[in-house]
Design a protein around this motif. Structure first.
Motif, PDB file in Angstrom:
ATOM      1  N   THR A   1       0.843  -1.192   0.000  1.00  0.00           N
ATOM      2  CA  THR A   1       0.000   0.000   0.000  1.00  0.00           C
ATOM      3  C   THR A   1       0.878   1.241   0.000  1.00  0.00           C
ATOM      4  N   VAL A   2       0.372   2.263  -0.643  1.00  0.00           N
ATOM      5  CA  VAL A   2       1.083   3.534  -0.748  1.00  0.00           C
ATOM      6  C   VAL A   2       0.233   4.610  -0.093  1.00  0.00           C
ATOM      7  N   GLU A   3       0.887   5.494   0.611  1.00  0.00           N
ATOM      8  CA  GLU A   3       0.191   6.615   1.244  1.00  0.00           C
ATOM      9  C   GLU A   3       0.776   7.923   0.766  1.00  0.00           C
ATOM     10  N   GLY A   4      -0.058   8.957   0.716  1.00  0.00           N
ATOM     11  CA  GLY A   4       0.443  10.294   0.436  1.00  0.00           C
ATOM     12  C   GLY A   4       0.534  10.654  -1.028  1.00  0.00           C
ATOM     13  N   THR A   5      -0.024   9.838  -1.891  1.00  0.00           N
ATOM     14  CA  THR A   5      -0.032  10.162  -3.308  1.00  0.00           C
ATOM     15  C   THR A   5      -1.272   9.552  -3.942  1.00  0.00           C
ATOM     16  N   SER A   6      -1.652  10.095  -5.075  1.00  0.00           N
ATOM     17  CA  SER A   6      -2.844   9.588  -5.767  1.00  0.00           C
ATOM     18  C   SER A   6      -2.473   9.086  -7.158  1.00  0.00           C
ATOM     19  N   ASN A   7      -3.169   8.036  -7.568  1.00  0.00           N
ATOM     20  CA  ASN A   7      -3.013   7.491  -8.912  1.00  0.00           C
ATOM     21  C   ASN A   7      -1.552   7.195  -9.276  1.00  0.00           C
ATOM     22  N   PRO A   8      -0.836   6.527  -8.395  1.00  0.00           N
ATOM     23  CA  PRO A   8       0.554   6.212  -8.736  1.00  0.00           C
ATOM     24  C   PRO A   8       0.634   5.047  -9.704  1.00  0.00           C
TER      25      PRO A   8
ATOM     26  N   LYS B   1      -1.785 -19.152  -6.644  1.00  0.00           N
ATOM     27  CA  LYS B   1      -2.682 -20.204  -6.174  1.00  0.00           C
ATOM     28  C   LYS B   1      -1.877 -21.381  -5.629  1.00  0.00           C
ATOM     29  N   LYS B   2      -0.715 -21.645  -6.267  1.00  0.00           N
ATOM     30  CA  LYS B   2       0.135 -22.756  -5.827  1.00  0.00           C
ATOM     31  C   LYS B   2       1.589 -22.363  -5.989  1.00  0.00           C
ATOM     32  N   LEU B   3       2.295 -22.188  -4.894  1.00  0.00           N
ATOM     33  CA  LEU B   3       3.687 -21.761  -4.929  1.00  0.00           C
ATOM     34  C   LEU B   3       4.609 -22.876  -5.411  1.00  0.00           C
ATOM     35  N   LEU B   4       5.649 -22.459  -6.126  1.00  0.00           N
ATOM     36  CA  LEU B   4       6.713 -23.354  -6.561  1.00  0.00           C
ATOM     37  C   LEU B   4       7.987 -23.014  -5.796  1.00  0.00           C
ATOM     38  N   LEU B   5       8.919 -23.968  -5.750  1.00  0.00           N
ATOM     39  CA  LEU B   5      10.199 -23.686  -5.092  1.00  0.00           C
ATOM     40  C   LEU B   5      10.882 -22.465  -5.722  1.00  0.00           C
ATOM     41  N   SER B   6      10.745 -22.338  -7.024  1.00  0.00           N
ATOM     42  CA  SER B   6      11.392 -21.245  -7.746  1.00  0.00           C
ATOM     43  C   SER B   6      10.774 -19.881  -7.458  1.00  0.00           C
ATOM     44  N   ASP B   7       9.685 -19.862  -6.722  1.00  0.00           N
ATOM     45  CA  ASP B   7       9.086 -18.570  -6.351  1.00  0.00           C
ATOM     46  C   ASP B   7       9.790 -17.925  -5.167  1.00  0.00           C
ATOM     47  N   SER B   8      10.703 -18.638  -4.545  1.00  0.00           N
ATOM     48  CA  SER B   8      11.458 -18.055  -3.429  1.00  0.00           C
ATOM     49  C   SER B   8      12.228 -16.836  -3.913  1.00  0.00           C
ATOM     50  N   GLY B   9      12.277 -15.821  -3.069  1.00  0.00           N
ATOM     51  CA  GLY B   9      13.011 -14.615  -3.426  1.00  0.00           C
ATOM     52  C   GLY B   9      12.573 -13.446  -2.581  1.00  0.00           C
ATOM     53  N   PHE B  10      13.091 -12.305  -2.946  1.00  0.00           N
ATOM     54  CA  PHE B  10      12.795 -11.064  -2.245  1.00  0.00           C
ATOM     55  C   PHE B  10      11.882 -10.257  -3.156  1.00  0.00           C
ATOM     56  N   TYR B  11      10.674  -9.966  -2.692  1.00  0.00           N
ATOM     57  CA  TYR B  11       9.670  -9.290  -3.507  1.00  0.00           C
ATOM     58  C   TYR B  11       9.565  -7.833  -3.084  1.00  0.00           C
ATOM     59  N   LEU B  12       9.719  -6.984  -4.042  1.00  0.00           N
ATOM     60  CA  LEU B  12       9.721  -5.548  -3.786  1.00  0.00           C
ATOM     61  C   LEU B  12       8.592  -4.875  -4.557  1.00  0.00           C
ATOM     62  N   CYS B  13       7.899  -4.035  -3.859  1.00  0.00           N
ATOM     63  CA  CYS B  13       6.850  -3.200  -4.453  1.00  0.00           C
ATOM     64  C   CYS B  13       7.413  -1.798  -4.630  1.00  0.00           C
ATOM     65  N   ALA B  14       7.027  -1.120  -5.666  1.00  0.00           N
ATOM     66  CA  ALA B  14       7.505   0.236  -5.891  1.00  0.00           C
ATOM     67  C   ALA B  14       6.392   1.076  -6.489  1.00  0.00           C
ATOM     68  N   TRP B  15       6.533   2.385  -6.328  1.00  0.00           N
ATOM     69  CA  TRP B  15       5.583   3.286  -6.955  1.00  0.00           C
ATOM     70  C   TRP B  15       6.337   4.414  -7.644  1.00  0.00           C
ATOM     71  N   SER B  16       5.687   5.017  -8.617  1.00  0.00           N
ATOM     72  CA  SER B  16       6.251   6.199  -9.260  1.00  0.00           C
ATOM     73  C   SER B  16       5.125   7.161  -9.591  1.00  0.00           C
ATOM     74  N   VAL B  17       5.512   8.375  -9.845  1.00  0.00           N
ATOM     75  CA  VAL B  17       4.537   9.409 -10.140  1.00  0.00           C
ATOM     76  C   VAL B  17       4.021   9.217 -11.550  1.00  0.00           C
ATOM     77  N   MET B  18       2.717   9.355 -11.688  1.00  0.00           N
ATOM     78  CA  MET B  18       2.116   9.215 -13.009  1.00  0.00           C
ATOM     79  C   MET B  18       1.896  10.609 -13.573  1.00  0.00           C
ATOM     80  N   ALA B  19       2.888  11.110 -14.296  1.00  0.00           N
ATOM     81  CA  ALA B  19       2.777  12.442 -14.866  1.00  0.00           C
ATOM     82  C   ALA B  19       3.582  12.501 -16.152  1.00  0.00           C
TER      83      ALA B  19
END
Lengths: 115, 111
Positions: free
Chosen positions: A24-31, A79-97
């Motif tokens: 979730t992102v706070e402090g911005t709209s429509n990112p 729906k069903k995880l695989l061993l290869s799904d292991s990792g570090f998952y990062l979410c990011a946002w950017s300005v839509m302009a």
């Protein structure tokens, strides 16, 4: 100021179990919102991006999916995880302009281990 | 697929020395960005250089961009132990979707 949250911070799941990671992102709209995965010792791989509610683009075919039910909420699922799904998952946002340069702001990440 | 390729993959220097990391890419870009990642943490944006810029400074950071060679360099001057981290270059192509990251340079500053 804008902030981005991810949870959980760490997760250990058995093979074949479902997955739901939330961002979730706070402090911005429509990112623009992004999901990346980082394998151990590697760079980031773009998985999904979204330019609006319900709009999801996939970069890599896999057993993962993403959804954007609200403007500032981005969910990564499986729906069903695989061993290869292991990792570090990062979410990011950017300005839509028109004048933005796609500078991205990252969350703290979720470390997923599939056993 | 990953476009950026940083070198070296790992760099270890003494505190106070300058650290230089390089990045090469393959396709046309709108801009190139450098990010820093401390172990097990999210990425932090350091600096962005647009395709029509050749050099940019921010504090102890200096970034150059050579679009004819499709390469960029990040220089950290007067390094500190706290600069120890992985550094990634990321390219933004002429579109509005995600960035393409390299594999990173792991920088170790020895006190």
């Amino acid at each position: 100021s804008q902030t981005i949250h991810q949870w959980p911070a760490t997760l250990v799941q058995p093979v074949g179990s479902p997955l739901s990671l939330e961002c979730t992102v706070e402090g911005t709209s429509n990112p623009n919102l992004y999901w990346y995965r980082q394998a151990a010792g590697r760079g980031l791989q773009l998985l999904f991006y979204s330019v609006g509610i319900g709009q999801i683009s996939s970069e890599v075919p896999q057993n993962l999916s993403a959804s954007r039910p609200q403007d500032r909420q981005f969910i990564l699922s499986s729906k069903k995880l695989l061993l290869s799904d292991s990792g570090f998952y990062l979410c990011a946002w950017s300005v839509m302009a028109v004048t933005s340069y796609n500078e991205q702001f990252f969350g703290p990440g979720t470390r997923l281990t599939v056993l | 697929s990953q476009q950026g390729e940083e070198d070296p993959q790992a760099l270890s220097i003494q505190e106070g020395e300058n650290a230089t990391m390089n990045c090469s890419y393959k396709t046309s870009i709108n801009n190139l960005q450098w990010y820093r990642q401390n172990s097990g943490r999210g990425l932090v944006h350091l600096i962005l250089i647009r395709s029509n810029e050749r050099e940019k400074h921010s504090g102890r950071l200096r970034v150059t961009l050579d679009t004819s060679k499709k390469s960029s360099s990040l220089l950290i001057t007067a390094s500190r132990a706290a600069d120890t981290a992985s550094y990634f270059c990321a390219t933004d192509a002429l579109r509005t979707d995600g960035l393409t990251f390299g594999k990173g340079t792991h920088l170790i500053i020895q006190p």
